[in-house]
Design an enzyme around this catalytic site. Structure first.
Site, PDB file in Angstrom:
ATOM      1  N   GLY A  97       4.046   3.425  11.274  1.00  0.00           N
ATOM      2  CA  GLY A  97       3.417   4.542  11.417  1.00  0.00           C
ATOM      3  C   GLY A  97       2.752   4.840  12.938  1.00  0.00           C
ATOM      4  O   GLY A  97       3.546   4.683  13.874  1.00  0.00           O
ATOM      5  N   SER A  98       1.549   5.606  12.881  1.00  0.00           N
ATOM      6  CA  SER A  98       1.078   5.872  14.091  1.00  0.00           C
ATOM      7  C   SER A  98       0.659   4.649  14.642  1.00  0.00           C
ATOM      8  O   SER A  98       0.046   3.847  14.366  1.00  0.00           O
ATOM      9  CB  SER A  98       0.098   7.146  13.713  1.00  0.00           C
ATOM     10  OG  SER A  98      -0.993   6.493  13.111  1.00  0.00           O
ATOM     11  N   ARG A  99       0.223   5.031  16.022  1.00  0.00           N
ATOM     12  CA  ARG A  99      -0.234   4.085  16.964  1.00  0.00           C
ATOM     13  C   ARG A  99      -1.535   3.926  16.587  1.00  0.00           C
ATOM     14  O   ARG A  99      -2.154   2.789  16.473  1.00  0.00           O
ATOM     15  CB  ARG A  99      -0.146   4.711  18.397  1.00  0.00           C
ATOM     16  CG  ARG A  99      -0.497   3.891  19.437  1.00  0.00           C
ATOM     17  CD  ARG A  99      -0.159   4.204  20.647  1.00  0.00           C
ATOM     18  NE  ARG A  99      -0.713   3.613  21.826  1.00  0.00           N
ATOM     19  CZ  ARG A  99      -0.268   3.523  23.052  1.00  0.00           C
ATOM     20  NH1 ARG A  99       1.097   4.668  23.551  1.00  0.00           N
ATOM     21  NH2 ARG A  99      -0.644   3.194  24.122  1.00  0.00           N
ATOM     22  N   LYS A 103       0.804  -0.994  -0.042  1.00  0.00           N
ATOM     23  CA  LYS A 103       0.034  -0.064   0.025  1.00  0.00           C
ATOM     24  C   LYS A 103       0.861   1.108  -0.001  1.00  0.00           C
ATOM     25  O   LYS A 103       1.638   1.545   0.919  1.00  0.00           O
ATOM     26  CB  LYS A 103      -0.753   0.020   1.412  1.00  0.00           C
ATOM     27  CG  LYS A 103      -1.280   1.350   1.763  1.00  0.00           C
ATOM     28  CD  LYS A 103      -2.353   2.153   1.076  1.00  0.00           C
ATOM     29  CE  LYS A 103      -2.958   3.209   1.836  1.00  0.00           C
ATOM     30  NZ  LYS A 103      -1.878   4.291   2.002  1.00  0.00           N
ATOM     31  N   GLU A 134       4.024  10.197  22.707  1.00  0.00           N
ATOM     32  CA  GLU A 134       5.103  10.504  21.621  1.00  0.00           C
ATOM     33  C   GLU A 134       4.392  11.675  21.078  1.00  0.00           C
ATOM     34  O   GLU A 134       3.548  11.943  20.693  1.00  0.00           O
ATOM     35  CB  GLU A 134       5.154   9.379  20.713  1.00  0.00           C
ATOM     36  CG  GLU A 134       6.294   9.723  19.687  1.00  0.00           C
ATOM     37  CD  GLU A 134       6.336   8.548  18.489  1.00  0.00           C
ATOM     38  OE1 GLU A 134       7.462   8.473  18.013  1.00  0.00           O
ATOM     39  OE2 GLU A 134       5.223   8.200  17.971  1.00  0.00           O
ATOM     40  N   GLU A 185       4.934  -1.322  13.630  1.00  0.00           N
ATOM     41  CA  GLU A 185       5.736  -0.325  14.396  1.00  0.00           C
ATOM     42  C   GLU A 185       5.178   0.967  14.700  1.00  0.00           C
ATOM     43  O   GLU A 185       4.806   1.609  13.694  1.00  0.00           O
ATOM     44  CB  GLU A 185       7.121  -0.211  13.940  1.00  0.00           C
ATOM     45  CG  GLU A 185       8.388   0.194  14.773  1.00  0.00           C
ATOM     46  CD  GLU A 185       9.148   1.114  14.278  1.00  0.00           C
ATOM     47  OE1 GLU A 185       8.662   2.419  14.470  1.00  0.00           O
ATOM     48  OE2 GLU A 185      10.119   0.868  13.256  1.00  0.00           O
ATOM     49  N   CYS A 214      11.642   7.009  14.688  1.00  0.00           N
ATOM     50  CA  CYS A 214      10.928   6.285  15.481  1.00  0.00           C
ATOM     51  C   CYS A 214      11.892   6.149  16.784  1.00  0.00           C
ATOM     52  O   CYS A 214      11.314   5.755  17.818  1.00  0.00           O
ATOM     53  CB  CYS A 214      10.486   4.870  15.028  1.00  0.00           C
ATOM     54  SG  CYS A 214      11.317   4.382  13.790  1.00  0.00           S
TER      55      CYS A 214
END
Lengths: 525, 525
Positions: free
Chosen positions: A239-241, A182, A391, A263, A300
């Site tokens: 990417g993001s949580r 993607k 974060e 991650e 990260c």
């Protein structure tokens, strides 16, 4: 070079629904209309991937390694175009993107070497014991096989090394898994260039076209459809949580749940021990700020949390860091959205009653620029509000002042899972470090001494992973050769005719790999 | 011998809320009042486990192996009491329980050997490259560490080998993880005896008491509280699909989701290829029925599905199997609940319009007895109703008649994940087997030829696992030394002072283990 196409197997197609790239340094849209892939594209790509799996996963080690090296060579051949395109789409500086191209090529080559060595197969043979009493033992042979087609979601912050041909794709290919990417909408031209390089490698190596497909798009629906597709057997995401957890949820609700390696978020605690502060508080300041502001803090592994014992040496560090940060130039962030989130996160910390602003970086003229930020608070206040440990993606960090080692330990024990922990120490700090290490180890995937967490080597020993929520699966790494293990599972063959066994398990060991026989390693020559 | 206590660490306690064991052969309740553990017991046990983790997980290999061997010795010392108690609680025959005691002791000893050998640590060292350009490389060292306290749910069908000191507990201990067992209420006396053997081993080896606790109980709430407890870091479960999925759901909804290794349901397809039927259809019948009815069919690897091409040879097999099954004696099942489920499952198949009953076993006089059942249907009908492929736990199997190999392949492709697949074949079947193998491999953890799936060897090469829903995590095994991997995760140490490194990574290699250095295996002497 690129035209905004969807690349499914060997073909390319277009959609009426399109989007454009945005140059974050100017805020302007690019000229190319990039197609938004849809559900029909997902089905086509995953069907081809499932068809390709059997052939691709049983290639010889040499054939698979050669394919991965061909991908690397094809990327290297378009390096200049790639760097220029990525610069316009991400505002990352040229040396960084040249380095990232090198890293991308280097990690593909490392996986090729790892594939050839064959240790990842974990070939294990327990020969039959026909005379065992009371019952004979069957012949048992085990080998790792690929899980099946893998969906990869590229990261915005590494348009090459964690994107279309990044670590997840390289690891999946190495494990024998076809990949459907993607594409990240923040760098669609870069993504397409790399996707075409892979597409050409699939063709020139004579592999089934379904080994790779590329689905650009801006919608969550596209990613959701890909993860929900029954032909997909694992997911790699950086990417993001919120994004990662959404994919985890979709994967867990399938008829056949599948692993998602997401991650997600980490603030990477840095502990400054007393001996280190006494020896080099002044020097630690600019070194820390260098790590904090590198790449606008968009790593990260960015050091978003510093923990130390209060006192004059810490004041020296704070003053030194403040001086360095105040002089730090602003940097354009990857996307307007990331910039907005950063600004909001910094504002929340700056206005938090328990937090003091130590320093801010220089303010610039342009748009989407990150201005570095260093905050401070006390341990008790930090622990009283979990929001302070969330974060803030970008160059923002908070210094937590503690009374003693016990309080540092308590702060660590209350943290969520992290990718890394850093200890700045001298030999005189070894007792304190030894006391903190178990607590740190419980929280992270990598512990480093007297360095900075940014900069992740691609090696055999690297772990870029960690307990939840730094990743969704703390048993794994997304960087280094061990990353292959995420896309493998063991299969055992019992009393199987030699001709029907996979090559790594055949009596003659035709691939010449290291195997464990009757418990003992028999090394390849 | 046992008194119905809850065993938390070194202590024992009782609850006012109690239950009794039921002798399935008579339906009668036993005399001992077994305590139902509650939420407070869970919290005590997990707190002790978390406290014990640091010490236990960093024991020397020798100390950990010795502990595991002590558990084995303590179990062997009470073998007669254990077998007598288990016979009364499970109705399993004496030779089977003696064999299972041997297997339990044997697998503990195998894990002790595996711990000493140290390959499981996967110690990996990439030394620093101080002269590398443009940037030096740090020293990177990686090792596997335990996840933390593990919750183990014993299985009803293996009161010893998959229960209190069974494979999950042995694997968790080997990985350095303290264990909290939720005792199975179907064999509480057996469970307590084994738990006391472990408790004594913890004490005599001088380990922290929290290394092991035992929580007997009948409620789902107890198990749920254990899995939800934040100190628990992984779960091992063997049981029903419903039970396993309930634990997976609880684990995924925690603040910190954790891995659940649930072994759930499998019908273990057996493919009879034409050459095998031509050569030995008559002999295959009783052999199949032996596997089907062994232990009242109460094995996760029970052959619940037979697939073959219609024709005279298959009729020979069917007649031979029918004859053997008709003569098969009934056997008492493990619990009244399991018996009721079996009867219901058999009744649903017998009354299904697409299904024909081939044969039933002998009917006996006593209670809770399984009467074997063999059914048959055609491929198209089997595929038309997914209910026909659901596990009926016990000695029930369905023969699916196919037109040709392509139809067999289609039946396999539509199956859910399974623990095993069996192929009965002769050399003349090799082409057909080769055609089926990729489809089978995609569905199972173990493929066996010319044997029967019941009977799982405990070796290095064994895989007792498989794609969902045979297990909740197809990347793992619950039998064999690889089972340790479920409770481990990698941690990387960067530029860490030698004295602060875990022993397996120190320069002197004090444990003398095999390590991978710069990509090459350096074998222990």
């Amino acid at each position: 070079m690129y035209n905004g196409a969807i690349l499914i197997g060997a073909s390319e197609s277009r959609s009426a629904d399109t989007f454009t790239a945005i140059n974050p340094a100017t805020g302007e849209s690019g000229d190319v209309a990039f197609s938004n892939a849809g559900p029909a594209d997902v089905a086509k790509a995953t069907t081809l991937a499932a068809e390709a799996f059997q052939t691709f996963s049983t290639l010889s080690l040499e054939a698979r390694a050669t394919f991965i090296e061909t991908v690397a060579a094809n990327i290297l051949a378009i390096k200049d175009d790639l760097v220029a395109t990525a610069m316009a789409e991400t505002a990352l500086p040229k040396p960084r993107l040249e380095g990232e191209t090198g890293r991308t090529v280097g990690q593909l080559r490392m996986f090729a070497t790892e594939v050839r060595q064959g240790l990842w197969l974990d070939a294990t043979i327990d020969p039959a014991l026909p005379d065992r009493a009371p019952l004979p033992r069957a012949d048992l042979r085990r080998v790792n096989v690929g899980l099946g087609p893998v969906a990869v979601f590229g990261a915005s912050n590494f348009p090459l090394a964690f994107s279309v041909a990044g670590g997840d794709t390289a690891a999946a290919f190495a494990a024998g898994c076809p990949v459907v990417v993607k594409g990240h909408p923040a760098h669609p031209g870069t993504g397409e260039l790399v996707a075409r390089a892979i597409q050409q490698a699939v063709a020139s190596c004579g592999l089934p076209e379904g080994v790779f497909s590329y689905l650009p798009g801006t919608t969550n629906e596209l990613g959701g459809a890909l993860v929900a597709d029954p032909r997909i057997k694992a997911v790699g995401f950086t990417g993001s949580r919120g994004g990662g957890l959404a994919l985890v949820k979709i994967a867990s609700q399938r008829d056949e749940p599948i692993p998602v390696y997401a991650e997600m978020s980490s603030i990477n605690p840095v502990v400054l021990l007393p001996g280190a502060l006494a020896a080099r508080a002044e020097a630690l300041g600019p070194a820390f700020v260098g790590s904090l502001t590198m790449g606008a803090g968009q790593f990260c592994t960015n050091p978003g949390l510093v923990i130390a014992i209060d006192g004059p040496d810490l004041e020296t560090f704070v003053a030194s860091a403040a001086k360095a940060l105040t002089a730090a130039q602003p940097a354009v962030m990857l996307t307007p959205g990331i910039h907005t989130s950063f600004e909001r996160g910094v504002e929340e910390l700056a206005s938090h009653e328990a937090v003091t602003t130590v320093a801010r970086g220089c303010v610039g003229e342009g748009v989407n620029q990150a201005v570095g930020a260093l905050f401070t608070t006390e341990a008790a206040k930090f622990e009283a509000d979990v929001a302070l440990s969330h974060e803030v993606f970008g160059s923002s960090s908070i210094l937590v002042r503690c009374k003693d080692i016990a309080e540092i330990k308590a702060v660590i024990a209350n943290l969520e899972g992290q990718l890394t922990a850093t200890i700045q120490s001298e030999a005189s700090d070894n007792d304190a470090a030894a006391e903190l290490l178990p607590a740190l180890q419980a929280k992270v995937g990598r512990i480093l001494f007297n360095g900075w967490p940014t900069g992740v080597e691609v090696t055999h020993a690297m772990v870029h992973g960690g307990p939840f929520p730094s990743t969704s699966d703390g048993r794994s790494t997304s960087v280094g050769t061990l990353a292959m293990a995420r896309f493998l599972r063991p299969v055992c063959f019992q009393d199987t005719p030699d001709a029907l066994l996979p090559a790594p398990l055949q009596a003659a060991n035709p691939w010449g790999i290291t195997r464990r026989v009757n418990g003992a390693l028999e090394q390849a020559k």
